[in-house]
Design a protein around this motif. Structure first.
Motif, PDB file in Angstrom:
ATOM      1  N   ARG A 133     -29.653  37.083 -15.702  1.00 27.94           N
ATOM      2  CA  ARG A 133     -28.601  37.994 -15.226  1.00 27.94           C
ATOM      3  C   ARG A 133     -29.207  39.301 -14.747  1.00 27.94           C
ATOM      4  N   ALA A 134     -30.207  39.798 -15.486  1.00 29.43           N
ATOM      5  CA  ALA A 134     -30.827  41.082 -15.143  1.00 29.43           C
ATOM      6  C   ALA A 134     -31.490  41.031 -13.767  1.00 29.43           C
ATOM      7  N   VAL A 135     -32.230  39.956 -13.496  1.00 27.06           N
ATOM      8  CA  VAL A 135     -32.953  39.874 -12.222  1.00 27.06           C
ATOM      9  C   VAL A 135     -32.034  39.495 -11.076  1.00 27.06           C
ATOM     10  N   SER A 136     -30.861  38.958 -11.394  1.00 25.92           N
ATOM     11  CA  SER A 136     -29.909  38.609 -10.333  1.00 25.92           C
ATOM     12  C   SER A 136     -28.905  39.728 -10.078  1.00 25.92           C
ATOM     13  N   GLY A 137     -28.876  40.692 -10.998  1.00 24.17           N
ATOM     14  CA  GLY A 137     -27.933  41.804 -10.853  1.00 24.17           C
ATOM     15  C   GLY A 137     -26.548  41.489 -11.361  1.00 24.17           C
ATOM     16  N   LYS A 138     -26.363  40.308 -11.965  1.00 26.21           N
ATOM     17  CA  LYS A 138     -25.046  39.926 -12.467  1.00 26.21           C
ATOM     18  C   LYS A 138     -24.806  40.509 -13.847  1.00 26.21           C
ATOM     19  N   LYS A 139     -23.571  40.858 -14.126  1.00 20.23           N
ATOM     20  CA  LYS A 139     -23.197  41.376 -15.433  1.00 20.23           C
ATOM     21  C   LYS A 139     -22.578  40.263 -16.278  1.00 20.23           C
ATOM     22  N   GLY A 142     -52.077  32.195  -7.604  1.00 17.52           N
ATOM     23  CA  GLY A 142     -53.000  31.227  -8.172  1.00 17.52           C
ATOM     24  C   GLY A 142     -53.716  31.673  -9.423  1.00 17.52           C
ATOM     25  N   VAL A 143     -53.328  32.830  -9.998  1.00 19.36           N
ATOM     26  CA  VAL A 143     -53.956  33.273 -11.246  1.00 19.36           C
ATOM     27  C   VAL A 143     -53.702  32.210 -12.315  1.00 19.36           C
ATOM     28  N   GLU A 144     -54.781  31.654 -12.855  1.00 17.14           N
ATOM     29  CA  GLU A 144     -54.699  30.465 -13.705  1.00 17.14           C
ATOM     30  C   GLU A 144     -53.791  30.643 -14.914  1.00 17.14           C
ATOM     31  N   SER A 145     -53.867  31.788 -15.581  1.00 19.35           N
ATOM     32  CA  SER A 145     -53.113  31.989 -16.820  1.00 19.35           C
ATOM     33  C   SER A 145     -51.604  32.010 -16.603  1.00 19.35           C
ATOM     34  N   TYR A 146     -51.164  32.038 -15.347  1.00 24.19           N
ATOM     35  CA  TYR A 146     -49.727  32.073 -15.059  1.00 24.19           C
ATOM     36  C   TYR A 146     -49.197  30.780 -14.446  1.00 24.19           C
ATOM     37  N   GLN A 147     -50.059  29.800 -14.246  1.00 22.31           N
ATOM     38  CA  GLN A 147     -49.648  28.591 -13.541  1.00 22.31           C
ATOM     39  C   GLN A 147     -48.653  27.744 -14.324  1.00 22.31           C
ATOM     40  N   ASN A 148     -48.796  27.710 -15.637  1.00 18.97           N
ATOM     41  CA  ASN A 148     -47.894  26.885 -16.460  1.00 18.97           C
ATOM     42  C   ASN A 148     -46.964  27.747 -17.316  1.00 18.97           C
ATOM     43  N   VAL A 149     -46.698  28.940 -16.834  1.00 15.14           N
ATOM     44  CA  VAL A 149     -45.860  29.881 -17.594  1.00 15.14           C
ATOM     45  C   VAL A 149     -44.445  29.903 -17.032  1.00 15.14           C
ATOM     46  N   ASN A 150     -43.464  29.835 -17.931  1.00 13.40           N
ATOM     47  CA  ASN A 150     -42.069  30.038 -17.550  1.00 13.40           C
ATOM     48  C   ASN A 150     -41.833  31.550 -17.540  1.00 13.40           C
ATOM     49  N   ILE A 151     -41.708  32.124 -16.348  1.00 14.89           N
ATOM     50  CA  ILE A 151     -41.631  33.581 -16.216  1.00 14.89           C
ATOM     51  C   ILE A 151     -40.432  34.153 -16.959  1.00 14.89           C
ATOM     52  N   ASN A 152     -39.279  33.500 -16.851  1.00 11.16           N
ATOM     53  CA  ASN A 152     -38.088  34.004 -17.542  1.00 11.16           C
ATOM     54  C   ASN A 152     -38.268  33.977 -19.054  1.00 11.16           C
ATOM     55  N   LYS A 153     -38.940  32.932 -19.561  1.00 13.14           N
ATOM     56  CA  LYS A 153     -39.194  32.845 -21.005  1.00 13.14           C
ATOM     57  C   LYS A 153     -40.183  33.934 -21.427  1.00 13.14           C
ATOM     58  N   LEU A 154     -41.192  34.191 -20.594  1.00 13.22           N
ATOM     59  CA  LEU A 154     -42.156  35.250 -20.877  1.00 13.22           C
ATOM     60  C   LEU A 154     -41.458  36.598 -20.985  1.00 13.22           C
ATOM     61  N   LEU A 155     -40.552  36.880 -20.053  1.00 17.81           N
ATOM     62  CA  LEU A 155     -39.812  38.139 -20.063  1.00 17.81           C
ATOM     63  C   LEU A 155     -38.845  38.206 -21.240  1.00 17.81           C
ATOM     64  N   ASP A 190     -39.235  36.863 -24.171  1.00 21.03           N
ATOM     65  CA  ASP A 190     -40.017  37.185 -25.369  1.00 21.03           C
ATOM     66  C   ASP A 190     -40.448  38.651 -25.368  1.00 21.03           C
ATOM     67  N   GLU A 191     -40.852  39.140 -24.199  1.00 18.25           N
ATOM     68  CA  GLU A 191     -41.336  40.517 -24.097  1.00 18.25           C
ATOM     69  C   GLU A 191     -40.242  41.532 -24.371  1.00 18.25           C
ATOM     70  N   PHE A 192     -39.029  41.256 -23.886  1.00 19.42           N
ATOM     71  CA  PHE A 192     -37.923  42.212 -24.033  1.00 19.42           C
ATOM     72  C   PHE A 192     -36.968  41.845 -25.169  1.00 19.42           C
ATOM     73  N   ASN A 193     -37.326  40.784 -25.916  1.00 22.32           N
ATOM     74  CA  ASN A 193     -36.497  40.349 -27.041  1.00 22.32           C
ATOM     75  C   ASN A 193     -35.063  40.065 -26.603  1.00 22.32           C
ATOM     76  N   LYS A 194     -34.937  39.294 -25.534  1.00 29.42           N
ATOM     77  CA  LYS A 194     -33.635  38.923 -24.988  1.00 29.42           C
ATOM     78  C   LYS A 194     -33.572  37.419 -24.793  1.00 29.42           C
ATOM     79  N   SER A 195     -32.392  36.909 -24.523  1.00 31.64           N
ATOM     80  CA  SER A 195     -32.251  35.491 -24.210  1.00 31.64           C
ATOM     81  C   SER A 195     -32.670  35.243 -22.763  1.00 31.64           C
ATOM     82  N   VAL A 196     -33.020  34.005 -22.473  1.00 31.87           N
ATOM     83  CA  VAL A 196     -33.409  33.660 -21.099  1.00 31.87           C
ATOM     84  C   VAL A 196     -32.236  33.891 -20.146  1.00 31.87           C
TER      85      VAL A 196
END
Length: 242
Positions: free
Chosen positions: A174-180, A148-161, A163-169
């Protein structure tokens, strides 16, 4: 891992531990190597210790950047430096102690893990290490959102990551699913050229693209590399003559 979210609301949206905030909580001293223990969640590579040990040897046991440890002597940052000292200490007593910065206890396990990751921001990381970071941060961000942390309620987590890692969504997914990524299928023409070069150079060869890409050549020693380069030079001359 079950995250304890106490105090996490105060962290910035990019989830960084501010080193300035902990600057007044540190003590610098030397400690015996056998009193230290490596962090159970350190997933960063600690290979190539030999070259680092040579650098440490020149410094005669001093470090410009001491390793960072918790009060219970768990290493937070400096696992390679610690292992370099261990290697040198086997035959030189000067390296049986190591300079450390004691960091006061972290408020949460999340703060500790994030500090560990942030301390490794500048290093060159393998794809496995980057994926490990992505998975840990994905789990953390999802926990924040679900709590319920407010600043994360309307955030697309994959998009946030992404941007942070300079990668495509898609690469984040693939990274979080373990797929290559799907392996590209080489055409018969590329395979034929690859095989021909391999027969001439007498070593393993890989072409990475169809119309453009990279030529990867395996070599076993500096002498072997010189032989390969000489063969390539001869091939280039024959091409010019044709």
């Amino acid at each position: 891992m079950v995250f304890n979210l106490d105090g996490m609301e105060e962290l910035k949206n990019n989830i960084e531990v501010n080193n300035v905030e902990v600057a007044d909580r540190i003590v610098v001293k030397r400690i015996e190597l056998d009193k230290l223990k490596e962090h159970e969640y350190n997933f960063y590579d600690i290979s190539n210790v030999d070259s680092l040990a040579e650098e440490v040897k020149i410094m005669k046991g001093d470090l410009l950047n001491p390793i960072k440890v918790k009060k219970d002597n768990t290493i937070i940052s400096g696992h390679r430096r610690y292992n370099a000292f261990k290697q040198l200490a086997e035959y030189d007593d000067r390296f049986k102690t190591i300079p450390v910065i004691y960091i006061d206890e972290f408020n949460t396990e999340e703060e500790e893990l994030l500090y560990l990751m942030n301390e490794n921001n500048q290093r060159i990381k393998s794809s496995e290490e980057i994926n490990e970071e992505i998975m840990l941060k994905k789990e953390l961000y999802v926990s924040l959102k679900n709590s319920g942390v407010e600043s994360y309620q309307n955030v697309n987590i994959n998009k946030l990551l992404a941007d942070e890692f300079n990668k495509s969504v898609s690469s984040i997914k693939r990274a979080v699913s373990g797929k290559k990524p799907a392996k590209a299928v080489k055409s018969n023409a590329v395979l034929s050229v690859e095989k021909g070069i391999q027969e001439i150079l007498k070593t393993e060869v890989k072409l990475t693209g169809e119309s453009k890409g990279y030529l990867k050549i395996k070599y076993e020693s500096p002498e072997n590399l010189n032989d390969i380069l000489e063969s390539l030079s001869i091939m280039a001359k024959l091409e010019q003559e044709d």
